[in-house]
Write an enzyme that holds these catalytic residues in place. Structure first.
Site, PDB file in Angstrom:
ATOM      1  N   LYS A   1      -3.273   0.473  24.194  1.00  0.00           N
ATOM      2  CA  LYS A   1      -3.640   1.316  23.037  1.00  0.00           C
ATOM      3  C   LYS A   1      -4.347   0.517  21.930  1.00  0.00           C
ATOM      4  O   LYS A   1      -4.963   1.089  21.036  1.00  0.00           O
ATOM      5  CB  LYS A   1      -2.420   2.057  22.489  1.00  0.00           C
ATOM      6  CG  LYS A   1      -1.467   1.215  21.667  1.00  0.00           C
ATOM      7  CD  LYS A   1      -0.356   2.059  21.083  1.00  0.00           C
ATOM      8  CE  LYS A   1       0.547   1.216  20.200  1.00  0.00           C
ATOM      9  NZ  LYS A   1       1.595   1.942  19.553  1.00  0.00           N
TER      10      LYS A   1
ATOM     11  N   LYS B   1       8.473   5.736   1.302  1.00  0.00           N
ATOM     12  CA  LYS B   1       7.262   5.094   0.774  1.00  0.00           C
ATOM     13  C   LYS B   1       7.447   4.729  -0.708  1.00  0.00           C
ATOM     14  O   LYS B   1       6.957   3.707  -1.162  1.00  0.00           O
ATOM     15  CB  LYS B   1       6.027   5.996   0.949  1.00  0.00           C
ATOM     16  CG  LYS B   1       5.528   6.160   2.364  1.00  0.00           C
ATOM     17  CD  LYS B   1       5.150   4.868   3.090  1.00  0.00           C
ATOM     18  CE  LYS B   1       3.842   4.251   2.702  1.00  0.00           C
ATOM     19  NZ  LYS B   1       3.450   3.143   3.625  1.00  0.00           N
TER      20      LYS B   1
HETATM   21  N1  LIG Z   1      -2.272   8.629   7.922  1.00  0.00           N
HETATM   22  C1  LIG Z   1      -2.049   9.119   6.711  1.00  0.00           C
HETATM   23  O1  LIG Z   1      -2.327  10.287   6.422  1.00  0.00           O
HETATM   24  C2  LIG Z   1      -1.486   8.225   5.636  1.00  0.00           C
HETATM   25  C3  LIG Z   1      -1.492   8.690   4.314  1.00  0.00           C
HETATM   26  C4  LIG Z   1      -0.983   7.869   3.303  1.00  0.00           C
HETATM   27  C5  LIG Z   1      -0.489   6.622   3.584  1.00  0.00           C
HETATM   28  N2  LIG Z   1      -0.477   6.194   4.877  1.00  0.00           N
HETATM   29  C6  LIG Z   1       0.067   4.864   5.125  1.00  0.00           C
HETATM   30  O2  LIG Z   1      -0.924   4.086   5.771  1.00  0.00           O
HETATM   31  C7  LIG Z   1      -0.317   3.157   6.662  1.00  0.00           C
HETATM   32  C8  LIG Z   1      -0.915   3.314   8.043  1.00  0.00           C
HETATM   33  O3  LIG Z   1      -0.749   4.646   8.462  1.00  0.00           O
HETATM   34  P1  LIG Z   1      -1.465   5.211   9.768  1.00  0.00           P
HETATM   35  O4  LIG Z   1      -1.580   6.672   9.619  1.00  0.00           O
HETATM   36  O5  LIG Z   1      -2.655   4.400  10.072  1.00  0.00           O
HETATM   37  O6  LIG Z   1      -0.287   4.980  10.819  1.00  0.00           O
HETATM   38  P2  LIG Z   1      -0.268   4.506  12.348  1.00  0.00           P
HETATM   39  O7  LIG Z   1      -1.546   4.789  13.030  1.00  0.00           O
HETATM   40  O8  LIG Z   1       0.982   5.091  12.899  1.00  0.00           O
HETATM   41  O9  LIG Z   1      -0.083   2.956  12.172  1.00  0.00           O
HETATM   42  C9  LIG Z   1       1.123   2.393  11.762  1.00  0.00           C
HETATM   43  C10 LIG Z   1       1.195   1.004  12.305  1.00  0.00           C
HETATM   44  O10 LIG Z   1       2.403   0.392  11.860  1.00  0.00           O
HETATM   45  C11 LIG Z   1       2.886  -0.393  12.922  1.00  0.00           C
HETATM   46  N3  LIG Z   1       4.334  -0.593  12.828  1.00  0.00           N
HETATM   47  C12 LIG Z   1       5.312   0.306  12.750  1.00  0.00           C
HETATM   48  N4  LIG Z   1       6.505  -0.293  12.688  1.00  0.00           N
HETATM   49  C13 LIG Z   1       6.267  -1.628  12.745  1.00  0.00           C
HETATM   50  C14 LIG Z   1       7.082  -2.784  12.743  1.00  0.00           C
HETATM   51  N5  LIG Z   1       8.428  -2.725  12.669  1.00  0.00           N
HETATM   52  N6  LIG Z   1       6.480  -4.000  12.826  1.00  0.00           N
HETATM   53  C15 LIG Z   1       5.148  -4.093  12.899  1.00  0.00           C
HETATM   54  N7  LIG Z   1       4.312  -3.043  12.918  1.00  0.00           N
HETATM   55  C16 LIG Z   1       4.878  -1.825  12.838  1.00  0.00           C
HETATM   56  C17 LIG Z   1       2.548   0.387  14.183  1.00  0.00           C
HETATM   57  O11 LIG Z   1       2.484  -0.535  15.246  1.00  0.00           O
HETATM   58  P3  LIG Z   1       2.788  -0.143  16.750  1.00  0.00           P
HETATM   59  O12 LIG Z   1       1.449   0.216  17.298  1.00  0.00           O
HETATM   60  O13 LIG Z   1       3.346  -1.382  17.315  1.00  0.00           O
HETATM   61  O14 LIG Z   1       3.751   1.008  16.742  1.00  0.00           O
HETATM   62  C18 LIG Z   1       1.183   0.962  13.829  1.00  0.00           C
HETATM   63  O15 LIG Z   1       0.140   0.124  14.213  1.00  0.00           O
HETATM   64  C19 LIG Z   1       1.189   3.423   6.598  1.00  0.00           C
HETATM   65  O16 LIG Z   1       1.738   2.532   5.678  1.00  0.00           O
HETATM   66  C20 LIG Z   1       1.256   4.851   6.067  1.00  0.00           C
HETATM   67  O17 LIG Z   1       2.465   5.108   5.390  1.00  0.00           O
HETATM   68  C21 LIG Z   1      -0.964   6.955   5.917  1.00  0.00           C
END
Ligand SMILES: NC(=O)c1ccc[n+]([C@@H]2O[C@H](COP(=O)([O-])OP(=O)(O)OC[C@H]3O[C@@H](n4cnc5c(N)ncnc54)[C@H](OP(=O)(O)O)[C@@H]3O)[C@@H](O)[C@H]2O)c1
Length: 324
Positions: free
Chosen positions: A42, A158
């Site tokens: 992935k 958060k």
């Molecule tokens: N998407 C939105 O709408 C949105 C909006 C506001 C804020 N955010 C924030 O933006 C950030 C990224 O979000 P995203 O939507 O891009 O999420 P995402 O695609 O789910 O990415 C999250 C990443 O965090 C990693 N992760 C989770 N637990 C971990 C751990 N214990 N150790 C190391 N890595 C870990 C995951 O790695 P694995 O691949 O190994 O699981 C994944 O690569 C987050 O902080 C989220 O709260 C997102």
């Protein structure tokens, strides 16, 4: 151009982080990306990014493993802490908080100059006592008591993660900047279906089996979020929080915009028994990030690119006739 500065992005394979890595490579940085499992297919898209062969190295690291973070941060000028478990269950909240503290401490111990932390407007807007006239801006915080009471674990987690990142950075004397995006849309670089893409497809595939809530949400393009991270990182005068909200609108209005461009999908509708007045968007300010030079992508372009990406990756069927 960034003159080859070495920086690290945590959770590099995620939806937002992948676009950040792409943007940083384009801007000339030397990038380390942390992944829990670098060999997982992935994450294969990262190696295909332009400049990746020459300037991207992938490190195995877990937020709960301090030593793995130190290994990835050693020698870096900056760290972009994007990774987070999506704390939508109570048991994941401590991971989000402890993981963030580990990142700040590892960065401080490795003499990293600047940390950019990806928070969320979930840490900003969830406050039932905010007056309707108040402009949502960087001074706003979600009410953790209210989040607890309503079991809104994402906003709860958060908010606490951002607050503990700030406290820990202050204690350790390391600069911390915060980017707080809302619901993030846009095309994906990986093959997988990300959480916000999933959210949109559910309103486009099951027709009246699901209803669209009469609720107001903030939106932004993932490419703008990536750029915002780099802008705050490189701006010498940047400090504190930056809301990265492009638009605030009722979800019904958003679905109407998608429908305008892709009319043939079996769209969900508002619950026909719901006769509450349409919830109006609240006022918000994105001036701080605009002042650093961010130009937001028009929402119609974001929605169009999101749907096309979902179609191309096989997550959304291509309808050429109405199924309703
Ligand atoms: N998407 C939105 O709408 C949105 C909006 C506001 C804020 N955010 C924030 O933006 C950030 C990224 O979000 P995203 O939507 O891009 O999420 P995402 O695609 O789910 O990415 C999250 C990443 O965090 C990693 N992760 C989770 N637990 C971990 C751990 N214990 N150790 C190391 N890595 C870990 C995951 O790695 P694995 O691949 O190994 O699981 C994944 O690569 C987050 O902080 C989220 O709260 C997102």
């Amino acid at each position: 151009m960034a003159s080859g500065k070495l920086i690290c992005v945590t959770g590099a394979g995620g939806f937002i982080a992948s676009w950040l890595v792409k943007h940083l490579l384009q801007e000339g940085y030397v990038v380390r990306g942390t992944l829990r499992d670098p060999e997982n297919p992935k994450n294969a898209h990262l190696k295909e990014l332009e400049g990746a062969k020459e300037r991207l190295a992938l490190y195995k690291a877990d937020l709960m493993n301090y030593d793995s973070l130190c290994n990835a941060f050693k020698g870096c000028d900056g760290v972009f802490h994007v990774a987070s478990p999506l704390p939508n269950e109570l048991k994941l909240v401590p991971v989000a908080i402890e993981g963030t503290k580990n990142v700040v401490n590892a960065a401080a111990d490795m003499n990293v100059r600047r940390i950019v932390f990806t928070s969320s407007y979930g840490a900003v807007h969830m406050d039932p006592n905010r007056s309707p006239d108040k402009v949502l801006d960087e001074t706003c915080w979600s009410d953790t008591e209210f989040c607890l009471k309503t079991k809104n674990w994402y906003c709860y987690g958060k908010t606490l993660a951002e607050k503990s990142a700030m406290a820990e950075a202050k204690r350790r004397g390391v600069q911390l900047l915060v980017v707080a995006p809302p619901f993030t849309l846009g095309p994906t670089l990986s093959q997988g279906l990300h959480s916000t893409g999933k959210h949109l497809t559910k309103y486009m595939t099951v027709g009246t089996k699901r209803t669209v809530p009469n609720a107001v949400v903030g939106y932004v393009d993932v490419r703008d979020v990536a750029q915002a991270h780099e802008l705050v990182y490189k701006s010498p005068k940047a400090s504190g929080r930056y809301l990265c909200i492009g638009y605030v609108m009722n979800r019904l209005e958003l679905i109407d915009l998608v429908k305008e461009r892709f009319p043939h999908y079996p769209f969900s509708k508002r619950d026909e028994h719901d006769d509450t007045p349409i919830v109006k968007p609240y006022k918000f300010s994105n001036q701080r990030i605009k002042d650093l030079g961010l130009l937001f992508t028009p929402i119609k372009e974001t929605l169009s690119d999101t749907v096309i990406s979902l179609q191309e990756k096989g997550h959304l069927p291509i309808y050429t006739f109405s199924k309703l």
